[in-house]
Design a protein around this motif. Sequence first.
Motif, PDB file in Angstrom:
ATOM      1  N   VAL A 195       0.851  -1.186   0.000  1.00 21.26           N
ATOM      2  CA  VAL A 195       0.000   0.000   0.000  1.00 21.26           C
ATOM      3  C   VAL A 195       0.885   1.235   0.000  1.00 21.26           C
ATOM      4  CG1 VAL A 195      -1.754   1.315   1.240  1.00 21.26           C
ATOM      5  CG2 VAL A 195      -1.885  -1.181   1.165  1.00 21.26           C
ATOM      6  N   MET A 196       0.650   2.115  -0.959  1.00 18.64           N
ATOM      7  CA  MET A 196       1.428   3.349  -1.118  1.00 18.64           C
ATOM      8  C   MET A 196       0.465   4.527  -1.180  1.00 18.64           C
ATOM      9  SD  MET A 196       3.962   1.790  -4.060  1.00 18.64           S
ATOM     10  CE  MET A 196       2.794   0.537  -4.619  1.00 18.64           C
ATOM     11  N   ALA A 197       0.913   5.685  -0.764  1.00 19.92           N
ATOM     12  CA  ALA A 197       0.037   6.862  -0.761  1.00 19.92           C
ATOM     13  C   ALA A 197       0.835   8.116  -1.079  1.00 19.92           C
ATOM     14  CB  ALA A 197      -0.666   7.008   0.590  1.00 19.92           C
ATOM     15  N   VAL A 198       0.151   9.068  -1.699  1.00 19.36           N
ATOM     16  CA  VAL A 198       0.742  10.357  -2.050  1.00 19.36           C
ATOM     17  C   VAL A 198       0.314  11.369  -0.989  1.00 19.36           C
ATOM     18  CG1 VAL A 198       0.811  12.196  -3.772  1.00 19.36           C
ATOM     19  CG2 VAL A 198       0.717   9.786  -4.493  1.00 19.36           C
ATOM     20  N   PRO A 199       1.239  12.054  -0.347  1.00 15.74           N
ATOM     21  CA  PRO A 199       0.855  13.011   0.699  1.00 15.74           C
ATOM     22  C   PRO A 199       0.148  14.225   0.097  1.00 15.74           C
ATOM     23  CG  PRO A 199       3.195  13.183   0.220  1.00 15.74           C
ATOM     24  CD  PRO A 199       2.694  12.000  -0.548  1.00 15.74           C
ATOM     25  N   GLY A 200      -0.680  14.847   0.910  1.00 16.37           N
ATOM     26  CA  GLY A 200      -1.403  16.026   0.456  1.00 16.37           C
ATOM     27  C   GLY A 200      -1.497  17.070   1.545  1.00 16.37           C
ATOM     28  N   SER A 201      -2.022  18.217   1.189  1.00 24.30           N
ATOM     29  CA  SER A 201      -2.144  19.317   2.150  1.00 24.30           C
ATOM     30  C   SER A 201      -3.121  18.960   3.269  1.00 24.30           C
ATOM     31  CB  SER A 201      -2.637  20.572   1.423  1.00 24.30           C
ATOM     32  OG  SER A 201      -3.033  21.556   2.360  1.00 24.30           O
ATOM     33  N   PRO A 202      -2.774  19.240   4.521  1.00 22.83           N
ATOM     34  CA  PRO A 202      -3.707  18.995   5.629  1.00 22.83           C
ATOM     35  C   PRO A 202      -4.941  19.884   5.548  1.00 22.83           C
ATOM     36  CG  PRO A 202      -1.770  20.195   6.392  1.00 22.83           C
ATOM     37  CD  PRO A 202      -1.487  19.765   4.989  1.00 22.83           C
ATOM     38  N   LEU A 203      -4.911  20.906   4.697  1.00 25.84           N
ATOM     39  CA  LEU A 203      -6.062  21.783   4.536  1.00 25.84           C
ATOM     40  C   LEU A 203      -7.065  21.249   3.512  1.00 25.84           C
ATOM     41  CD1 LEU A 203      -4.209  25.231   4.472  1.00 25.84           C
ATOM     42  CD2 LEU A 203      -5.241  24.041   6.424  1.00 25.84           C
ATOM     43  N   ASP A 204      -6.679  20.214   2.755  1.00 24.44           N
ATOM     44  CA  ASP A 204      -7.539  19.664   1.705  1.00 24.44           C
ATOM     45  C   ASP A 204      -8.203  18.389   2.213  1.00 24.44           C
ATOM     46  OD1 ASP A 204      -8.752  18.641  -0.557  1.00 24.44           O
ATOM     47  OD2 ASP A 204      -7.051  19.045  -1.879  1.00 24.44           O
ATOM     48  N   PRO A 205      -9.532  18.358   2.317  1.00 26.55           N
ATOM     49  CA  PRO A 205     -10.204  17.140   2.817  1.00 26.55           C
ATOM     50  C   PRO A 205      -9.937  15.928   1.938  1.00 26.55           C
ATOM     51  CG  PRO A 205     -11.799  18.731   1.931  1.00 26.55           C
ATOM     52  CD  PRO A 205     -10.485  19.433   2.025  1.00 26.55           C
ATOM     53  N   ARG A 206      -9.546  16.154   0.679  1.00 27.16           N
ATOM     54  CA  ARG A 206      -9.240  15.037  -0.206  1.00 27.16           C
ATOM     55  C   ARG A 206      -7.915  14.364   0.146  1.00 27.16           C
ATOM     56  NH1 ARG A 206     -10.772  18.684  -5.378  1.00 27.16           N
ATOM     57  NH2 ARG A 206      -9.485  20.056  -4.093  1.00 27.16           N
ATOM     58  N   ALA A 207      -7.171  14.950   1.078  1.00 26.41           N
ATOM     59  CA  ALA A 207      -5.906  14.354   1.512  1.00 26.41           C
ATOM     60  C   ALA A 207      -6.032  13.665   2.867  1.00 26.41           C
ATOM     61  CB  ALA A 207      -4.817  15.421   1.581  1.00 26.41           C
ATOM     62  N   LYS A 208      -7.187  13.760   3.503  1.00 29.45           N
ATOM     63  CA  LYS A 208      -7.346  13.184   4.841  1.00 29.45           C
ATOM     64  C   LYS A 208      -7.081  11.683   4.839  1.00 29.45           C
ATOM     65  CE  LYS A 208      -8.750  16.838   7.227  1.00 29.45           C
ATOM     66  NZ  LYS A 208      -7.970  17.360   8.373  1.00 29.45           N
ATOM     67  N   GLY A 209      -7.657  10.985   3.865  1.00 34.66           N
ATOM     68  CA  GLY A 209      -7.505   9.531   3.822  1.00 34.66           C
ATOM     69  C   GLY A 209      -6.089   9.102   3.494  1.00 34.66           C
ATOM     70  N   THR A 210      -5.465   9.764   2.521  1.00 36.63           N
ATOM     71  CA  THR A 210      -4.106   9.384   2.146  1.00 36.63           C
ATOM     72  C   THR A 210      -3.115   9.707   3.271  1.00 36.63           C
ATOM     73  OG1 THR A 210      -3.988  11.501   0.963  1.00 36.63           O
ATOM     74  CG2 THR A 210      -4.400   9.532  -0.346  1.00 36.63           C
ATOM     75  N   ASN A 211      -3.276  10.841   3.906  1.00 42.85           N
ATOM     76  CA  ASN A 211      -2.372  11.183   5.003  1.00 42.85           C
ATOM     77  C   ASN A 211      -2.529  10.211   6.177  1.00 42.85           C
ATOM     78  OD1 ASN A 211      -1.406  13.308   3.510  1.00 42.85           O
ATOM     79  ND2 ASN A 211      -2.537  14.895   4.613  1.00 42.85           N
ATOM     80  N   ARG A 212      -3.756   9.753   6.409  1.00 45.72           N
ATOM     81  CA  ARG A 212      -3.951   8.752   7.466  1.00 45.72           C
ATOM     82  C   ARG A 212      -3.253   7.441   7.106  1.00 45.72           C
ATOM     83  NH1 ARG A 212      -7.759   4.890   8.208  1.00 45.72           N
ATOM     84  NH2 ARG A 212      -9.297   5.797   6.790  1.00 45.72           N
ATOM     85  N   LEU A 213      -3.354   7.039   5.840  1.00 49.14           N
ATOM     86  CA  LEU A 213      -2.653   5.824   5.411  1.00 49.14           C
ATOM     87  C   LEU A 213      -1.152   5.940   5.663  1.00 49.14           C
ATOM     88  CD1 LEU A 213      -4.401   4.978   2.005  1.00 49.14           C
ATOM     89  CD2 LEU A 213      -4.589   3.702   4.149  1.00 49.14           C
ATOM     90  N   LEU A 214      -0.593   7.126   5.406  1.00 47.27           N
ATOM     91  CA  LEU A 214       0.837   7.332   5.637  1.00 47.27           C
ATOM     92  C   LEU A 214       1.174   7.225   7.117  1.00 47.27           C
ATOM     93  CD1 LEU A 214       1.399  10.261   3.120  1.00 47.27           C
ATOM     94  CD2 LEU A 214       2.327   7.944   2.931  1.00 47.27           C
ATOM     95  N   ARG A 215       0.315   7.779   7.975  1.00 50.98           N
ATOM     96  CA  ARG A 215       0.554   7.656   9.423  1.00 50.98           C
ATOM     97  C   ARG A 215       0.492   6.203   9.865  1.00 50.98           C
ATOM     98  NH1 ARG A 215      -2.932  12.114   9.559  1.00 50.98           N
ATOM     99  NH2 ARG A 215      -4.659  10.818  10.307  1.00 50.98           N
ATOM    100  N   GLU A 216      -0.310   5.418   9.176  1.00 51.33           N
ATOM    101  CA  GLU A 216      -0.478   4.006   9.549  1.00 51.33           C
ATOM    102  C   GLU A 216       0.556   3.098   8.905  1.00 51.33           C
ATOM    103  OE1 GLU A 216      -4.508   3.252   8.441  1.00 51.33           O
ATOM    104  OE2 GLU A 216      -5.350   4.293  10.190  1.00 51.33           O
ATOM    105  N   GLY A 217       1.479   3.663   8.123  1.00 46.68           N
ATOM    106  CA  GLY A 217       2.571   2.849   7.614  1.00 46.68           C
ATOM    107  C   GLY A 217       2.641   2.657   6.121  1.00 46.68           C
ATOM    108  N   ALA A 218       1.738   3.272   5.354  1.00 49.32           N
ATOM    109  CA  ALA A 218       1.819   3.164   3.900  1.00 49.32           C
ATOM    110  C   ALA A 218       3.098   3.832   3.410  1.00 49.32           C
ATOM    111  CB  ALA A 218       0.602   3.828   3.245  1.00 49.32           C
ATOM    112  N   ALA A 219       3.634   3.339   2.296  1.00 46.07           N
ATOM    113  CA  ALA A 219       4.848   3.921   1.728  1.00 46.07           C
ATOM    114  C   ALA A 219       4.542   5.268   1.092  1.00 46.07           C
ATOM    115  CB  ALA A 219       5.440   2.975   0.686  1.00 46.07           C
ATOM    116  N   LEU A 220       5.383   6.248   1.351  1.00 37.84           N
ATOM    117  CA  LEU A 220       5.176   7.596   0.823  1.00 37.84           C
ATOM    118  C   LEU A 220       5.708   7.662  -0.611  1.00 37.84           C
ATOM    119  CD1 LEU A 220       5.752  10.897   2.720  1.00 37.84           C
ATOM    120  CD2 LEU A 220       6.582  10.652   0.386  1.00 37.84           C
ATOM    121  N   ILE A 221       4.884   8.169  -1.507  1.00 34.84           N
ATOM    122  CA  ILE A 221       5.222   8.219  -2.923  1.00 34.84           C
ATOM    123  C   ILE A 221       5.283   9.673  -3.399  1.00 34.84           C
ATOM    124  CG2 ILE A 221       4.488   7.597  -5.265  1.00 34.84           C
ATOM    125  CD1 ILE A 221       5.502   5.263  -3.495  1.00 34.84           C
ATOM    126  N   GLU A 222       6.428  10.055  -3.986  1.00 32.28           N
ATOM    127  CA  GLU A 222       6.580  11.385  -4.562  1.00 32.28           C
ATOM    128  C   GLU A 222       6.913  11.338  -6.048  1.00 32.28           C
ATOM    129  OE1 GLU A 222       8.136  14.233  -1.023  1.00 32.28           O
ATOM    130  OE2 GLU A 222       9.612  12.766  -1.735  1.00 32.28           O
TER     131      GLU A 222
END
Length: 373
Positions: A250-277
């Motif tokens: 599971v990989m996720a792209v980080p997003g702005s904490p101000l954008d609700p569309r990034a809430k799920g991806t940022n949570r995945l990153l906190r839970e251990g998903a690989a960060l993709i840039e």
Amino acid sequence: MKRTPLSPAGRTAWLRLARTRGVGPVTFNELIKRFKTAEAALDALPALAKKGGRSTALVPASRDEAEAEQDWLDRIGARLSCACEPDFPAGLAVLDPPPPVITTLGPLDLTDRTACAIVGARSASGVGLRFAGDLARGLGEHGVIVVSGLARGIDGAAHAATINTGTVAVLAGGLTSIYPPEHRDLHAAIAEQGLLVSESPPGYSPQARDFPRRNRLISGLSMGVIIVEAAERSGSLITARYALEQGREVMAVPGSPLDPRAKGTNRLLREGAALIESADDVITILSGLRRDNVQERERSDYEDEPLLDTDDNGATDAVRERIAALLSPAPISRDELVRLSGAPARVVAAALVELELAGRCEVDPGGMVRLAC
């Protein structure tokens, strides 16, 4: 499930069983384990449904219907693959349970090709759409097939960027059911150069419950899943959950904490998903994965559980209504039903087969059970 080619009659029977109302992937798998062949399972269906409390006779899908579907697939150049056959996609064959049948349309061959899913928000931002397209294009240039769900937003951007390098669209409806309608041209392009995949009958229009099943196949076909923009309750997070259950990365792209569309991806990153840039990040991760993680296991791992004997049949009769009483519109796991009922797992499984055939419950491929709508 043993992997063996089916005769033409056997494939027709397999398709009939798969298309019978009330026979979902879990029930299909249990029927094949118990009766060994689709023909024998078809013969047993009416009696099993009656035991489960069905008030009207259960009529399996007819031979004429199954043969008509196969003829239609032949006419448009599509293919039918049964879960027990050697050419069934390896990533789907190891799912628990696998989809009983899939239909495919397009020239793309998945054999010996690395596949990675890119999914995300339907109402994606402009930045998210551009990044998804660039990421998909970069993966394609490295020979990676991109898998997605042909939805609006991120899915569409990922597909459009990889038409020429290889893309797979997993559909919630049938092969000819185009959803969303504005992706008609994209659907046609993928059929021409990539691959369309569906476990639904031709022309079937998807319902809400079909999209999680589609998401399960997206992750199943892939070695990893990348989430680009996902709100807290996004369907893309269901794909991520399936990927974890299936042992995919599971990989996720980080997003702005101000954008609700990034809430799920940022949570995945906190839970251990690989960060993709970048695509290079994904290639590094995929190159470290073993392909045999998504290959067919040795046959010894597929040995069937003991068949129900006479005593087990009596136990099923005794526990069936107790299990039915534990069900509600909220899903409950099969393991929890085993614990609460105190019955052996194989007896609970047999009772759920009868209840689903009777139209009294729904058993999701992920193992959750709820009262039928």
